[in-house]
Design a protein around this motif. Structure first.
Motif, PDB file in Angstrom:
ATOM      1  N   PHE A  51       0.828  -1.208   0.000  1.00 57.07           N
ATOM      2  CA  PHE A  51       0.000   0.000   0.000  1.00 57.07           C
ATOM      3  C   PHE A  51       0.865   1.261   0.000  1.00 57.07           C
ATOM      4  CE2 PHE A  51      -4.182  -1.453  -0.093  1.00 57.07           C
ATOM      5  CZ  PHE A  51      -4.330  -2.585   0.676  1.00 57.07           C
ATOM      6  N   VAL A  52       1.971   1.229   0.699  1.00 57.72           N
ATOM      7  CA  VAL A  52       2.847   2.404   0.741  1.00 57.72           C
ATOM      8  C   VAL A  52       3.424   2.684  -0.654  1.00 57.72           C
ATOM      9  CG1 VAL A  52       5.071   3.222   1.602  1.00 57.72           C
ATOM     10  CG2 VAL A  52       3.430   2.239   3.184  1.00 57.72           C
ATOM     11  N   VAL A  53       3.876   1.644  -1.328  1.00 56.80           N
ATOM     12  CA  VAL A  53       4.453   1.839  -2.664  1.00 56.80           C
ATOM     13  C   VAL A  53       3.401   2.411  -3.606  1.00 56.80           C
ATOM     14  CG1 VAL A  53       5.323   0.596  -4.675  1.00 56.80           C
ATOM     15  CG2 VAL A  53       6.285   0.150  -2.426  1.00 56.80           C
ATOM     16  N   HIS A  54       2.181   1.892  -3.488  1.00 61.79           N
ATOM     17  CA  HIS A  54       1.136   2.422  -4.383  1.00 61.79           C
ATOM     18  C   HIS A  54       0.766   3.844  -4.015  1.00 61.79           C
ATOM     19  CE1 HIS A  54      -0.047  -0.706  -7.266  1.00 61.79           C
ATOM     20  NE2 HIS A  54       0.610  -1.477  -6.420  1.00 61.79           N
ATOM     21  N   SER A  55       0.906   4.182  -2.763  1.00 65.03           N
ATOM     22  CA  SER A  55       0.681   5.583  -2.382  1.00 65.03           C
ATOM     23  C   SER A  55       1.723   6.467  -3.044  1.00 65.03           C
ATOM     24  CB  SER A  55       0.798   5.734  -0.863  1.00 65.03           C
ATOM     25  OG  SER A  55      -0.175   4.984  -0.208  1.00 65.03           O
ATOM     26  N   LEU A  56       2.962   6.028  -3.027  1.00 63.16           N
ATOM     27  CA  LEU A  56       4.028   6.817  -3.632  1.00 63.16           C
ATOM     28  C   LEU A  56       3.821   6.939  -5.135  1.00 63.16           C
ATOM     29  CD1 LEU A  56       7.107   5.349  -1.704  1.00 63.16           C
ATOM     30  CD2 LEU A  56       5.828   7.427  -1.213  1.00 63.16           C
ATOM     31  N   THR A  57       3.316   5.879  -5.740  1.00 65.75           N
ATOM     32  CA  THR A  57       3.033   5.942  -7.165  1.00 65.75           C
ATOM     33  C   THR A  57       1.894   6.917  -7.441  1.00 65.75           C
ATOM     34  OG1 THR A  57       3.608   3.609  -7.275  1.00 65.75           O
ATOM     35  CG2 THR A  57       2.573   4.556  -9.215  1.00 65.75           C
ATOM     36  N   ALA A  58       0.929   6.870  -6.554  1.00 66.22           N
ATOM     37  CA  ALA A  58      -0.252   7.720  -6.739  1.00 66.22           C
ATOM     38  C   ALA A  58       0.129   9.191  -6.702  1.00 66.22           C
ATOM     39  CB  ALA A  58      -1.280   7.413  -5.655  1.00 66.22           C
ATOM     40  N   VAL A  59       1.036   9.566  -5.842  1.00 65.45           N
ATOM     41  CA  VAL A  59       1.371  10.997  -5.742  1.00 65.45           C
ATOM     42  C   VAL A  59       2.521  11.371  -6.674  1.00 65.45           C
ATOM     43  CG1 VAL A  59       0.552  11.135  -3.387  1.00 65.45           C
ATOM     44  CG2 VAL A  59       2.939  10.637  -3.804  1.00 65.45           C
ATOM     45  N   GLY A  60       3.006  10.412  -7.406  1.00 63.69           N
ATOM     46  CA  GLY A  60       3.991  10.734  -8.421  1.00 63.69           C
ATOM     47  C   GLY A  60       5.435  10.666  -7.962  1.00 63.69           C
ATOM     48  N   TRP A  61       5.682  10.265  -6.760  1.00 63.27           N
ATOM     49  CA  TRP A  61       7.066  10.174  -6.324  1.00 63.27           C
ATOM     50  C   TRP A  61       7.795   9.020  -7.007  1.00 63.27           C
ATOM     51  CZ3 TRP A  61       7.951  11.232  -0.429  1.00 63.27           C
ATOM     52  CH2 TRP A  61       7.548  12.552  -0.145  1.00 63.27           C
ATOM     53  N   VAL A  62       7.046   7.976  -7.241  1.00 64.12           N
ATOM     54  CA  VAL A  62       7.641   6.820  -7.940  1.00 64.12           C
ATOM     55  C   VAL A  62       6.962   6.736  -9.282  1.00 64.12           C
ATOM     56  CG1 VAL A  62       7.871   4.316  -7.918  1.00 64.12           C
ATOM     57  CG2 VAL A  62       8.105   5.609  -5.799  1.00 64.12           C
ATOM     58  N   PRO A  63       7.739   6.691 -10.364  1.00 65.54           N
ATOM     59  CA  PRO A  63       7.092   6.668 -11.690  1.00 65.54           C
ATOM     60  C   PRO A  63       6.366   5.356 -11.903  1.00 65.54           C
ATOM     61  CG  PRO A  63       9.462   6.327 -11.878  1.00 65.54           C
ATOM     62  CD  PRO A  63       9.202   6.651 -10.450  1.00 65.54           C
ATOM     63  N   GLY A  64       5.333   5.472 -12.692  1.00 66.38           N
ATOM     64  CA  GLY A  64       4.599   4.241 -13.013  1.00 66.38           C
ATOM     65  C   GLY A  64       3.113   4.523 -13.039  1.00 66.38           C
ATOM     66  N   GLY A  65       2.447   3.715 -13.768  1.00 64.87           N
ATOM     67  CA  GLY A  65       0.998   3.862 -13.812  1.00 64.87           C
ATOM     68  C   GLY A  65       0.384   3.236 -12.580  1.00 64.87           C
ATOM     69  N   TRP A  66      -0.730   3.661 -12.287  1.00 64.01           N
ATOM     70  CA  TRP A  66      -1.373   3.091 -11.118  1.00 64.01           C
ATOM     71  C   TRP A  66      -2.853   2.965 -11.416  1.00 64.01           C
ATOM     72  CZ3 TRP A  66      -4.781   6.686  -8.977  1.00 64.01           C
ATOM     73  CH2 TRP A  66      -4.573   8.011  -9.401  1.00 64.01           C
ATOM     74  N   LEU A  67      -3.461   2.118 -10.608  1.00 64.01           N
ATOM     75  CA  LEU A  67      -4.865   1.843 -10.849  1.00 64.01           C
ATOM     76  C   LEU A  67      -5.704   3.027 -10.388  1.00 64.01           C
ATOM     77  CD1 LEU A  67      -4.878  -1.840  -9.628  1.00 64.01           C
ATOM     78  CD2 LEU A  67      -4.670  -0.981 -11.943  1.00 64.01           C
ATOM     79  N   ALA A  68      -6.921   2.894 -10.653  1.00 65.86           N
ATOM     80  CA  ALA A  68      -7.839   3.956 -10.234  1.00 65.86           C
ATOM     81  C   ALA A  68      -7.762   4.138  -8.723  1.00 65.86           C
ATOM     82  CB  ALA A  68      -9.262   3.588 -10.663  1.00 65.86           C
ATOM     83  N   ARG A  69      -7.810   5.380  -8.343  1.00 68.02           N
ATOM     84  CA  ARG A  69      -7.645   5.687  -6.925  1.00 68.02           C
ATOM     85  C   ARG A  69      -8.755   5.072  -6.090  1.00 68.02           C
ATOM     86  NH1 ARG A  69      -6.151  12.069  -6.524  1.00 68.02           N
ATOM     87  NH2 ARG A  69      -4.450  12.120  -7.998  1.00 68.02           N
ATOM     88  N   GLY A  70      -9.966   5.160  -6.616  1.00 66.56           N
ATOM     89  CA  GLY A  70     -11.103   4.704  -5.824  1.00 66.56           C
ATOM     90  C   GLY A  70     -10.955   3.267  -5.360  1.00 66.56           C
ATOM     91  N   PRO A  71     -10.828   2.313  -6.307  1.00 63.63           N
ATOM     92  CA  PRO A  71     -10.690   0.909  -5.870  1.00 63.63           C
ATOM     93  C   PRO A  71      -9.513   0.704  -4.935  1.00 63.63           C
ATOM     94  CG  PRO A  71     -11.077   1.020  -8.223  1.00 63.63           C
ATOM     95  CD  PRO A  71     -10.863   2.433  -7.748  1.00 63.63           C
ATOM     96  N   TRP A  72      -8.433   1.470  -5.184  1.00 68.33           N
ATOM     97  CA  TRP A  72      -7.251   1.272  -4.345  1.00 68.33           C
ATOM     98  C   TRP A  72      -7.527   1.682  -2.919  1.00 68.33           C
ATOM     99  CZ3 TRP A  72      -4.018   4.371  -1.510  1.00 68.33           C
ATOM    100  CH2 TRP A  72      -2.804   3.776  -1.116  1.00 68.33           C
ATOM    101  N   VAL A  73      -8.143   2.847  -2.726  1.00 68.25           N
ATOM    102  CA  VAL A  73      -8.427   3.319  -1.375  1.00 68.25           C
ATOM    103  C   VAL A  73      -9.462   2.425  -0.715  1.00 68.25           C
ATOM    104  CG1 VAL A  73      -9.399   5.208  -0.031  1.00 68.25           C
ATOM    105  CG2 VAL A  73      -7.799   5.689  -1.866  1.00 68.25           C
ATOM    106  N   TRP A  74     -10.458   2.025  -1.493  1.00 69.57           N
ATOM    107  CA  TRP A  74     -11.478   1.161  -0.896  1.00 69.57           C
ATOM    108  C   TRP A  74     -10.877  -0.179  -0.488  1.00 69.57           C
ATOM    109  CZ3 TRP A  74     -15.549   2.987   1.179  1.00 69.57           C
ATOM    110  CH2 TRP A  74     -16.172   4.118   0.675  1.00 69.57           C
TER     111      TRP A  74
END
Lengths: 612, 416
Positions: B285-308
């Motif tokens: 979850f931490v890595v995907h958070s970093l991806t979500a805010v752009g600190w780590v490059p990479g695509g990420w899934l939709a925010r909604g499903p991820w947070v839920w």
């Protein structure tokens, strides 16, 4: 008193100068007699007449005979005849034994005299210190080529006087009543302390004094005991080689022993019967274990009861423990012995609550008060101290580590300080209190692990291979300390100790469980039980035997009695064959073996594939 | 000289002994304080705060870099605080605990002490920065600086009035200068009489001249010293946000870790294998958070499903741990759910905060539906809702540890 016999003795056995000296030194002699004794020109016969007249008039005969026996122990037997049945036969016997160099017999005689007649504290102290002087003299004599005869004479006079004093003493009813009111455990500990004092082992006496103080005394007295132990330790380290003591050092040493004895008496006097932890009055079985009756009080129940324990580490894996049963009572040491991989460590881990068994019953009657369907593991494990083979490391200083653990066990404030100071001194770690893990040797690390366990006030000690990497002296110290602590601590604890040092462990264990390689039990019982159960005798003989010796042994005990195993020869004979007979046969060729050990009643047998 | 050295040595020895006695007193009489090192952290934190505040207040300001020299204090303090917390948490993992059943009171006091220690470690950097900012505000409100800022505002307004002027650089300059003047006026309670004369300062005149020269120069990127000074004052007095959202989140997570990790390390004990999946889940979850805010490059899934999914995992773990213990599930499973509840659930406030605020460059319309917006677009300052979220996360950690702790302790004491 046979006056004529005495006259003959004084005339024939003593030189005139010696007679004058003896009379002059006799404390009860009057001034006139003493003056006559000092006159070198005086007539010897007249002097003897005057002396006998004084002795008869003042009823000083028995005292003079004892005085003479002390001065001339070689005359003890004739003087006993002179004294007759009304004299002090014990004093003459002691003097006689000392003069013949039978010091151990003389000491035994004095001990019997002490036990036969309740004595005052002063008498006991005097006796103990005098015997300590004797042992000290023996040690010095052994280390120097020229023993001090003057010192020997002074010790002999002293011991004879003590014996006479104790023989003559009769206590009144009040004193006898006082002596009878002593707590039996306290009395036993006092005897041990006095025995150590007599052996001139002040340090060991001080350590037992610590045990006595821990069991029966409060914090202030324990502090005094710690101070004496520190002094004894300093003394020991300064005089470890046992050189002859100067006068001042002699006085210092005597004062130290005197202080130990005085504090011992104070503690014993304050120990009322029924105080100081549990006082087992339950009936004991042949091995000295309490026999639990149907409605025995809880304190007589065992600490651990394990029946038919079985364990595999994984499904389908080898069986580590197979049908192992064990019962541990308070104030006992149970040894667990076996080869590598026999399951010793696993058994200890099961008892410590670290591993769950696959089958069997495990209960802690005294540690788990509720004894419900499920064991209350927090309650049990908080009273069990497991000292593993791989000792846990710590980062801070030693004293801080012990304080932290005591605090974690709920001991705070002055109680915390006292507990740590006590166990540091008791286990010989006081001068290492600022050391860290890496600064300690393996033996000291083992002691630290034991101190940490004891600071937490456990009821059950589980110690895995404590003797590994310890030198023989360190092994003996550790085992002796363990034996002393378990037998006398106020914690009323028990210890289960695993080791491959079988003879050393059997020497202190009350019960031994021998585990086979397949995890089963080879034999379970005390050394005496194994002695009774054995079918034959088994001896270990070092090295290879020559053909002549082999033929002698085979002729005596039949073919197949000898087996060669690595560097040891095993001799199996009938149950009734004595050690002496075997040694005679071994030595008949003129070259006795370099190593010989009777392992008939030892669990060592199982290492050689023998059956119990 | 030798006598002085001797006296110094004696004094140092006496001080060392006094400190040992102080330490020993807590060791023997107040073990919880000693184990958490609170008796050292609190006074050191206080002394660092005072020392830092004194340095900020009393140090000479470099004329060229009015507050940059002070700013050099804050970063090392932050770095040191993070390092100290990490080392402290590592130290706490080795705390000695008896097998005896602990009371909830004991667990609560330990959790609270650890929380306060973490706060005490992080406090000096916050205090020093607050002092730094207050000093920057005072410097910015000085008469000369207000005068220069006012001159810049007027010169910028004249420049922007000209039809061919390129707006953005000068507009931004005007904006910053005017905010400084506003802040100064607010500080002086809008006393118009205290406003200095526009041209009374040479720096003001220089600034006006520079603006006049570069009014039409869109590529002007090196303003003169005076303008740079005003911009820097604006940066430290007005615009500076400390800590930034990412650092605030890190501080929050470190504080949660300070409370939670020592208990987990104790009660997982030899059963670390049960805790590893929870750790991996948390890292996921931490890595995907970093991806979500752009600190780590990479695509990420939709925010909604991820947070839920984070929310569902947290709720299942929070409820599941005591339920599994009550139903006497295998200890491995109970420990796993407990560890998950303590590792993953505290991430919820961070995830919600970051994902409800649009990242830089994103379409503001991409804000996650269904979640309240904690921060207004572009705002990086501390909002009360953010504070409440972090406080709730910390309170959850403490309360959950206290509630489930005795059960976990009992499981720790049971044989494997």
């Amino acid at each position: 008193m046979n006056v004529e016999l005495l006259r003959v003795l004084l005339r024939d056995a003593l030189a005139p100068e010696e007679l004058r000296r003896v009379l002059a030194e006799f404390p009860a002699a009057d001034g006139v007699l003493r003056a006559r004794a000092r006159d070198p020109a005086g007539d010897g016969e007249a002097l003897i007449d005057d002396a006998l007249a004084v002795l008869e008039r003042g009823s000083l005969g028995p005292a003079f005979l004892v005085h003479l026996a002390a001065a001339r122990p070689d005359l003890a037997e004739p003087l006993r005849e002179v004294a007759g049945p009304s004299g002090a036969p014990e004093a003459f016997a002691v003097a006689s034994l000392l003069s013949a160099g039978q010091d151990a017999a003389a000491e035994r005689k004095l001990t019997e005299l002490e036990r036969a007649r309740p004595s005052t504290a002063g008498d006991r102290h005097e006796l103990n210190l005098a015997v300590a002087d004797l042992h000290r003299w023996q040690r010095e004599a052994g280390e120097r080529a020229e023993p001090s005869e003057a010192g020997r004479d002074a010790i002999t006079r002293r011991l004879t006087s003590v014996a006479a004093s104790m023989s003559a003493r009769s206590l009144d009813a009040a004193e006898i009543g006082e002596a009878a009111a002593v707590h039996p455990e306290a009395g036993r500990l006092r005897e041990e302390i006095e025995a150590h004092v007599r052996r001139a082992d002040g340090k060991r006496a001080a350590l037992r004094l610590l045990d006595l103080a821990e069991r029966f005394a409060g914090p202030a007295v324990r502090r005094r005991a710690i101070e004496l132990s520190v002094r004894a330790g300093i003394w020991r380290s300064r005089h470890v080689l046992g050189g002859r003591l100067e006068v001042g050092e002699q006085r210092e040493w005597t004062d130290l022993l005197q202080a130990i004895l005085a504090l011992t008496d104070d503690i014993v006097a304050g120990a009322a019967p029924g105080s100081g932890g549990l006082w087992l009055t339950a009936p004991l079985d042949g091995a000295g274990r309490p026999v639990p009756e149907a409605e025995a009080a809880r304190e007589y129940e065992p600490l651990v009861r394990a029946a038919s324990l079985s364990l595999r580490y994984r499904r389908g894996g080898p069986q580590v423990l197979r049908d192992v049963s064990l019962t541990v009572f308070p104030r006992t040491i149970v040894g667990v012995v076996g080869g590598n991989g026999a399951g010793k460590t696993s058994l200890l881990r099961v008892l410590a609550g670290e591993r769950r068994v696959d089958d069997g019953m495990l209960a802690y009657p005294q540690l788990d008060p509720a004894q419900g369907r499920e064991i209350d593991w927090p309650a049990v494990r908080s009273q069990v101290a497991h000292v593993p083979q791989r000792l846990p490391q710590w980062r801070e200083q030693l004293a801080d580590h012990l304080h932290a653990w005591a605090g974690a066990c709920g001991i705070e404030g002055d109680e915390n300080r006292d507990a740590v100071d006590f166990w540091l001194e008791r286990l010989g770690l006081a001068n290492r209190r600022t050391a860290r893990w890496g600064e300690l040797s393996r033996s000291l690390q083992a002691r630290v692990a034991l101190a940490r366990a004891l600071v937490g006030r456990p009821r059950l000690l589980l110690i895995d291979e404590p003797l590994v990497a310890l030198d023989p002296r360190a092994q003996q110290w550790l085992l002796q300390d363990l034996r002393d602590i378990v037998s006398s601590s106020s914690l009323c604890l028990a210890a289960v100790v695993s080791s491959q040092h079988i003879p050393e462990l059997e020497a202190i264990a009350d019960d031994v469980v021998g585990l086979r390689d397949d995890g089963g039990v080879w034999f379970h019982g005390a050394v005496l039980d194994l002695e009774q159960a054995r079918r034959g005798a088994l001896f270990e003989i070092g090295g290879r035997l020559d053909d002549a010796t082999c033929d002698r042994l085979t002729a005596a005990f039949g073919p197949g009695c000898l087996r060669q195993r690595e560097s040891v020869t095993l001799l199996r004979v009938g149950r009734d064959v004595s050690r002496g007979a075997v040694l005679e046969l071994l030595s008949a060729g003129g070259q006795p073996p370099s190593y010989f050990r009777d392992i008939s009643a030892s669990h060592l047998r199982m290492f050689w594939g023998d059956r119990p | 000289m030798r006598a002085a050295a001797q006296r110094l040595g004696d004094a140092a020895g006496a001080a060392r002994r006094a400190l040992r006695r102080y330490d020993r007193h807590f060791l023997v009489c107040h073990l919880e304080l000693w184990q958490t090192r609170a008796h050292w952290i609190a006074p050191v934190s206080l002394a660092t705060c005072l020392a830092g505040a004194a340095i900020v207040e009393l140090s000479r300001i470099d004329a060229d870099a009015p507050v940059r020299s002070l700013d050099a204090l804050v970063s090392p303090l932050v770095f040191a605080s993070v390092l100290v917390i990490v080392l402290w948490v590592r130290d706490q993992r080795g705390v000695l605990v008896s097998f005896a059943a602990p009371s909830r009171r004991w667990i609560a006091s330990l959790a609270l002490l650890r929380l306060l220690c973490a706060v005490a470690v992080l406090l000096p950097s916050v205090v020093v920065d607050a002092g730094l900012r207050a000093r920057a505000v005072r410097i910015a409100a000085a008469a000369e600086n207000v005068g220069v800022a006012t001159a810049i505002v007027h010169a910028s307004e004249r420049c922007l009035a000209e039809p061919s002027a390129d707006a953005p650089p000068i507009a931004r300059l005007r904006e910053r200068a005017s905010r400084l003047v506003e802040a100064a006026r607010t500080r002086e309670r809008g006393d118009a009489a205290s406003r200095p004369a526009r041209a009374s300062w040479p720096a003001a005149a220089r600034s006006e001249r520079w603006i006049g020269v570069h009014c039409h120069d869109a590529a002007a990127s090196s303003p003169n010293e005076d303008i740079r000074r005003i911009e820097q004052l604006h940066l430290y007095a007005i615009e500076r946000v400390f800590p930034r959202p990412s650092l605030r989140a890190l501080m929050y997570l470190l504080t949660c870790g300070a409370v939670v990790v020592p208990f987990l390390a104790l009660w997982a004990g030899a059963r670390r294998i049960a805790v590893r999946p929870a750790i991996w889940l948390g890292l996921f979850f931490v890595v995907h958070s970093l991806t979500a805010v752009g600190w780590v490059p990479g695509g990420w899934l939709a925010r909604g499903p991820w947070v839920w999914s984070l929310l569902v995992v947290s709720v299942v773990a929070i409820v599941g741990a005591p339920l599994a213990a009550w139903r006497k599930a295998p200890p491995q499973l109970v420990l796993f759910t407990f560890a998950t509840a303590l590792i993953v659930a505290p991430l919820l406030p961070v995830a919600a905060l970051w994902l409800s605020a649009p990242a830089s460059g994103d379409d503001p319309g991409f804000v996650c539906l269904g979640l309240p917006s904690f921060m207004a677009a572009g705002q990086e300052g501390i909002d009360w809702r953010e504070l409440a979220a972090y406080a709730a996360g910390l309170a959850y950690c403490c309360i959950y540890v206290v509630a489930v702790g005795p059960t976990m302790h009992r499981m720790w004491a049971a044989p494997r």
